[in-house]
Design a protein around this motif. Sequence first.
Motif, PDB file in Angstrom:
ATOM      1  N   THR A  73      33.545  54.621  38.466  1.00 29.60           N
ATOM      2  CA  THR A  73      33.871  54.523  39.891  1.00 29.60           C
ATOM      3  C   THR A  73      33.040  53.439  40.572  1.00 29.60           C
ATOM      4  OG1 THR A  73      34.343  56.904  39.909  1.00 29.60           O
ATOM      5  CG2 THR A  73      34.096  55.819  42.035  1.00 29.60           C
ATOM      6  N   THR A  74      31.764  53.385  40.250  1.00 29.59           N
ATOM      7  CA  THR A  74      30.880  52.371  40.838  1.00 29.59           C
ATOM      8  C   THR A  74      31.292  50.971  40.395  1.00 29.59           C
ATOM      9  OG1 THR A  74      29.037  53.952  40.841  1.00 29.59           O
ATOM     10  CG2 THR A  74      28.490  51.623  41.085  1.00 29.59           C
ATOM     11  N   ASN A  78      32.482  48.082  43.083  1.00 28.73           N
ATOM     12  CA  ASN A  78      31.666  46.882  43.272  1.00 28.73           C
ATOM     13  C   ASN A  78      32.154  45.671  42.484  1.00 28.73           C
ATOM     14  OD1 ASN A  78      29.749  48.065  45.059  1.00 28.73           O
ATOM     15  ND2 ASN A  78      28.780  49.088  43.317  1.00 28.73           N
ATOM     16  N   SER A  79      33.335  45.755  41.898  1.00 24.12           N
ATOM     17  CA  SER A  79      33.855  44.633  41.110  1.00 24.12           C
ATOM     18  C   SER A  79      34.079  43.389  41.960  1.00 24.12           C
ATOM     19  CB  SER A  79      35.166  45.041  40.419  1.00 24.12           C
ATOM     20  OG  SER A  79      36.144  45.421  41.378  1.00 24.12           O
ATOM     21  N   ARG A  80      34.227  43.559  43.273  1.00 23.07           N
ATOM     22  CA  ARG A  80      34.442  42.408  44.159  1.00 23.07           C
ATOM     23  C   ARG A  80      33.253  41.444  44.140  1.00 23.07           C
ATOM     24  NH1 ARG A  80      32.643  46.700  46.909  1.00 23.07           N
ATOM     25  NH2 ARG A  80      31.188  46.464  48.659  1.00 23.07           N
ATOM     26  N   TYR A  84      32.298  37.131  44.486  1.00 27.47           N
ATOM     27  CA  TYR A  84      31.282  36.605  45.399  1.00 27.47           C
ATOM     28  C   TYR A  84      30.317  35.692  44.640  1.00 27.47           C
ATOM     29  CZ  TYR A  84      32.551  40.260  48.814  1.00 27.47           C
ATOM     30  OH  TYR A  84      33.205  41.055  49.707  1.00 27.47           O
ATOM     31  N   GLY A  85      29.845  36.198  43.504  1.00 30.69           N
ATOM     32  CA  GLY A  85      28.870  35.448  42.733  1.00 30.69           C
ATOM     33  C   GLY A  85      29.403  34.113  42.234  1.00 30.69           C
ATOM     34  N   ILE A  86      30.642  34.110  41.775  1.00 34.38           N
ATOM     35  CA  ILE A  86      31.233  32.872  41.267  1.00 34.38           C
ATOM     36  C   ILE A  86      31.274  31.804  42.349  1.00 34.38           C
ATOM     37  CG2 ILE A  86      33.385  31.844  40.422  1.00 34.38           C
ATOM     38  CD1 ILE A  86      33.906  34.457  38.928  1.00 34.38           C
ATOM     39  N   SER A  87      31.598  32.204  43.568  1.00 35.84           N
ATOM     40  CA  SER A  87      31.724  31.234  44.654  1.00 35.84           C
ATOM     41  C   SER A  87      30.379  30.699  45.140  1.00 35.84           C
ATOM     42  CB  SER A  87      32.476  31.855  45.831  1.00 35.84           C
ATOM     43  OG  SER A  87      31.710  32.888  46.432  1.00 35.84           O
ATOM     44  N   LEU A  88      29.280  31.364  44.731  1.00 30.83           N
ATOM     45  CA  LEU A  88      27.956  30.942  45.196  1.00 30.83           C
ATOM     46  C   LEU A  88      27.117  30.278  44.095  1.00 30.83           C
ATOM     47  CD1 LEU A  88      26.886  33.963  47.454  1.00 30.83           C
ATOM     48  CD2 LEU A  88      27.580  31.682  48.189  1.00 30.83           C
ATOM     49  N   SER A 209      43.504  43.196  47.360  1.00 30.76           N
ATOM     50  CA  SER A 209      43.406  42.102  48.336  1.00 30.76           C
ATOM     51  C   SER A 209      42.635  40.926  47.751  1.00 30.76           C
ATOM     52  CB  SER A 209      42.724  42.588  49.618  1.00 30.76           C
ATOM     53  OG  SER A 209      43.503  43.544  50.280  1.00 30.76           O
ATOM     54  N   ILE A 210      41.552  41.233  47.048  1.00 29.28           N
ATOM     55  CA  ILE A 210      40.752  40.179  46.425  1.00 29.28           C
ATOM     56  C   ILE A 210      41.575  39.438  45.378  1.00 29.28           C
ATOM     57  CG2 ILE A 210      38.747  39.715  44.961  1.00 29.28           C
ATOM     58  CD1 ILE A 210      37.347  42.048  46.350  1.00 29.28           C
ATOM     59  N   LEU A 211      42.280  40.178  44.533  1.00 33.67           N
ATOM     60  CA  LEU A 211      43.090  39.553  43.490  1.00 33.67           C
ATOM     61  C   LEU A 211      44.205  38.698  44.082  1.00 33.67           C
ATOM     62  CD1 LEU A 211      43.369  42.526  40.953  1.00 33.67           C
ATOM     63  CD2 LEU A 211      41.965  40.471  40.754  1.00 33.67           C
ATOM     64  N   LEU A 212      44.885  39.215  45.100  1.00 33.26           N
ATOM     65  CA  LEU A 212      45.946  38.446  45.746  1.00 33.26           C
ATOM     66  C   LEU A 212      45.399  37.198  46.426  1.00 33.26           C
ATOM     67  CD1 LEU A 212      48.159  41.264  47.354  1.00 33.26           C
ATOM     68  CD2 LEU A 212      48.743  39.790  45.421  1.00 33.26           C
TER      69      LEU A 212
END
Length: 235
Positions: A73-74, A78-80, A84-88, A209-212
């Motif tokens: 579940t965690t 928190n998979s989003r 975030y990390g890739i973009s930074l 939403s993140i995937l789309l």
Amino acid sequence: MNKSLFLTAFKATVPVLFGYIPLGIAFGILFNELGFHWVYATLMATVIYAGAGQFMAVGLLANHAGLMEVAITTLLLNSRHVFYGISLINKFKTNGWRKFYLIFGLTDETYSLLTGIRPPEDKDETDFYLLITALNHSYWVLGSTLGAILGANITIDTTGLDFTLPALFMVLAIEQYKTIRESRPFVMAGAVAFLSIWLFSRDNMLLMSILLSIIVLLVLRRGQKPTEAIAQGSL
């Protein structure tokens, strides 16, 4: 520590301060109802540092969930942060414990600040990012600790505190718009969010939403000319 850099970082994190303190207090109060000592709320806020994950953990612990259920579940919740990390990657120009802490402290709100605020031109940008991350972390630990201590000693009505996080996101979104002055990303985000709610359940809305959003961004980037893509990538 450079005083002016600290003050600049503190001013940037004030919206998070007013969001994390009451939200952390709400978590601490709920965590106290499980019967644990308040120290464990502080430890959880310090070591785990995941607002939504910690609220979810309260429900899982209350229902005596198994270790595997908690882990899966965690991970899904928190998979989003992977995106975030890739973009930074290009922003975190450091190594060692500094880079580790920047990765560890990357919450939704911290990500919003790091991508929406430019560091002072005459200061080290890594120090600026570290200060923002550490300040946000300290707000959450302080709020969680206060909530756990208050919950152990007095009875508090927490009605309405659950709106703190959505309100904080709205403030950060407005601040980002003021910084970039571009409406298309926000229009696209709203459209993707409504589409995700329509096509999928509310429980899966965030991940979908993140995937789309990634799919839409890849399609738009593919349609750009190479010079336009390079120009945007350098911003």
